[in-house]
Enzyme design. Structure first.
Site, PDB file in Angstrom:
ATOM      1  N   GLY A  16     -17.435  59.486  23.298  1.00 51.37           N
ATOM      2  CA  GLY A  16     -17.192  60.419  24.238  1.00 51.37           C
ATOM      3  C   GLY A  16     -16.190  61.273  23.729  1.00 51.37           C
ATOM      4  N   ASP A  66     -26.170  57.855  23.468  1.00 54.52           N
ATOM      5  CA  ASP A  66     -25.583  57.106  24.755  1.00 54.52           C
ATOM      6  C   ASP A  66     -25.095  56.078  24.267  1.00 54.52           C
ATOM      7  OD1 ASP A  66     -25.156  55.923  27.157  1.00 54.52           O
ATOM      8  OD2 ASP A  66     -26.969  56.982  28.025  1.00 54.52           O
ATOM      9  N   SER A 159      -8.374  50.876  31.356  1.00 48.50           N
ATOM     10  CA  SER A 159      -7.914  51.592  32.602  1.00 48.50           C
ATOM     11  C   SER A 159      -6.642  50.653  33.122  1.00 48.50           C
ATOM     12  CB  SER A 159      -8.884  51.909  33.289  1.00 48.50           C
ATOM     13  OG  SER A 159      -8.257  52.559  34.611  1.00 48.50           O
ATOM     14  N   TYR A 172     -15.918  49.650  38.497  1.00 49.45           N
ATOM     15  CA  TYR A 172     -15.364  50.250  37.276  1.00 49.45           C
ATOM     16  C   TYR A 172     -14.069  49.335  36.741  1.00 49.45           C
ATOM     17  CZ  TYR A 172     -12.345  53.691  34.777  1.00 49.45           C
ATOM     18  OH  TYR A 172     -11.773  54.396  33.797  1.00 49.45           O
ATOM     19  N   ALA A 174     -13.671  46.357  37.359  1.00 51.53           N
ATOM     20  CA  ALA A 174     -14.174  44.885  36.622  1.00 51.53           C
ATOM     21  C   ALA A 174     -14.658  45.292  35.362  1.00 51.53           C
ATOM     22  CB  ALA A 174     -15.482  44.363  37.829  1.00 51.53           C
ATOM     23  N   ALA A 175     -15.552  46.170  34.922  1.00 43.13           N
ATOM     24  CA  ALA A 175     -15.883  46.577  33.768  1.00 43.13           C
ATOM     25  C   ALA A 175     -14.765  47.060  32.803  1.00 43.13           C
ATOM     26  CB  ALA A 175     -17.091  47.677  33.731  1.00 43.13           C
TER      27      ALA A 175
HETATM   28  P1  ADP Z   1     -11.852  61.732  30.590  1.00 43.15           P
HETATM   29  O1  ADP Z   1     -11.183  62.497  31.767  1.00 43.15           O
HETATM   30  O2  ADP Z   1     -11.767  60.170  30.610  1.00 43.15           O
HETATM   31  O3  ADP Z   1     -11.375  62.269  29.130  1.00 43.15           O
HETATM   32  P2  ADP Z   1     -14.418  62.793  30.495  1.00 43.15           P
HETATM   33  O4  ADP Z   1     -15.570  62.714  31.520  1.00 43.15           O
HETATM   34  O5  ADP Z   1     -13.515  64.236  30.570  1.00 43.15           O
HETATM   35  O6  ADP Z   1     -13.601  61.592  30.619  1.00 43.15           O
HETATM   36  O7  ADP Z   1     -15.013  62.624  29.092  1.00 43.15           O
HETATM   37  C1  ADP Z   1     -15.548  61.686  28.593  1.00 43.15           C
HETATM   38  C2  ADP Z   1     -16.732  62.407  27.683  1.00 43.15           C
HETATM   39  O8  ADP Z   1     -17.470  61.234  27.305  1.00 43.15           O
HETATM   40  C3  ADP Z   1     -17.670  63.303  28.337  1.00 43.15           C
HETATM   41  O9  ADP Z   1     -17.623  64.327  27.200  1.00 43.15           O
HETATM   42  C4  ADP Z   1     -18.909  62.502  28.490  1.00 43.15           C
HETATM   43  O10 ADP Z   1     -19.916  63.619  28.155  1.00 43.15           O
HETATM   44  C5  ADP Z   1     -18.953  61.500  27.428  1.00 43.15           C
HETATM   45  N1  ADP Z   1     -19.766  60.287  27.939  1.00 43.15           N
HETATM   46  C6  ADP Z   1     -19.632  59.740  29.212  1.00 43.15           C
HETATM   47  N2  ADP Z   1     -20.482  58.844  29.044  1.00 43.15           N
HETATM   48  C7  ADP Z   1     -21.068  58.635  27.958  1.00 43.15           C
HETATM   49  C8  ADP Z   1     -21.830  57.908  27.274  1.00 43.15           C
HETATM   50  N3  ADP Z   1     -22.726  56.728  28.175  1.00 43.15           N
HETATM   51  N4  ADP Z   1     -22.159  57.987  25.921  1.00 43.15           N
HETATM   52  C9  ADP Z   1     -21.699  59.086  25.266  1.00 43.15           C
HETATM   53  N5  ADP Z   1     -20.894  59.745  25.840  1.00 43.15           N
HETATM   54  C10 ADP Z   1     -20.525  59.594  26.913  1.00 43.15           C
END
Ligand code: ADP
Length: 272
Positions: A16, A66, A159, A172, A174-175
């Protein structure tokens, strides 16, 4: 005393990593000299961060997949030697601050889960798939290389929802609690071999421009005010508040720190 964090010769995978906290962690690890594999399931986001790192003179490559798909994780990083794994990808959903538009073709960025009494098992699955199984998938694939090398770092962004509990975000919570427990068990399992395993636990980090939007939105401003009353440092978190600690935990300076959960939350969890 002065010290430098030098992650030269090390490869870090940040899941992410395409925006928000993950992006800040990527930039920070790269600035400390690590080669950064930027994961995001939205490939353009990962590409952008790679470009940013390269423009600053660092080394990076994109690894779009993913995290909830074990076969995809294996296919994308099975051949990489990952020295530092940062499990950051997560999906909080609209029980939190915002309903974000899901990326085209993506699953799990935002799902309609609110009061637990209105949810179905399929909703729970979406949170567990990313926040718990995503962590286990990436760790399972990266760990054998660390064990073979006799050293490594696994850092998971969890979190305060999982420690304190967050209403309307029970699946969420729980995970995330599950991910933290998984990491503690792993720390004890691999601890003898130079591999450290830690959690960094966040409260709300403003990656959505909440403070700015609150100037035009009274309801949001009111919610923000109530939230900030629970923080000793009265502001929301910023991605860079997280990146420094993650980079430290990834470094040789943190060699004797393992099995811990570090709150980065403006003092939230001691004030509720
Ligand atoms: P935060 O606010 O916690 O930084 P964001 O939603 O801004 O979270 O960023 C999380 C990043 O993780 C996003 O760019 C999203 O595309 C990516 N992401 C979310 N789920 C997955 C996943 N299953 N696999 C890979 N990347 C993911």
């Amino acid at each position: 005393m002065s010290f430098t964090i030098d992650l030269g010769e090390r490869t870090a995978l940040v899941t992410g990593g395409g925006q928000g906290v993950g992006r800040a962690v990527c930039l920070s690890l790269a600035a400390a000299g690590a080669r950064v594999l930027v994961n995001d399931f939205v490939p353009e986001r990962a590409d952008e961060v790679v470009k940013e790192i390269e423009a600053a003179g660092g080394t990076a490559a994109a690894r779009p997949f993913d995290v909830s798909d074990y076969a995809a994780v294996t296919g994308a990083i099975g051949a990489d030697q990952v020295d530092i794994l940062v499990n950051n990808a997560g999906n909080a959903g609209p029980g939190g601050w915002d309903v974000k538009a899901p990326a085209a073709g993506s699953k799990g960025v935002s799902v309609s889960v609110g009061a637990f009494a209105t949810t179905e098992p399929a909703d729970w699955d979406r949170y567990f798939a990313v926040n718990l199984y995503g962590v286990m998938n990436c760790t399972r694939v990266a760990l054998p290389g660390m064990i073979a090398a006799g050293e490594g770092r696994v850092i998971t962004i969890v979190s305060d929802a999982g420690r304190v509990g967050e209403p309307n975000m029970a699946p969420y919570s729980a995970a995330k609690a599950g991910a933290a427990g998984f990491m503690r068990a792993l720390a004890r399992e691999v601890g003898g071999g130079g591999i450290t395993v830690n959690n960094v636990s966040l409260s709300t980090v403003d990656t959505m421009g909440l403070e700015e939007r609150a100037r035009e939105d009274d309801q949001l401003a009111d919610r923000l005010r109530r939230q900030l009353k629970r923080y000793m440092v009265p502001r929301l978190g910023r991605p860079d508040d997280v990146a420094g600690l993650v980079t430290f935990l990834a470094s040789p300076l943190a060699a004797w720190i393992t099995g811990q959960t570090y709150p980065v939350n403006g003092g939230y969890s001691v004030s509720v």
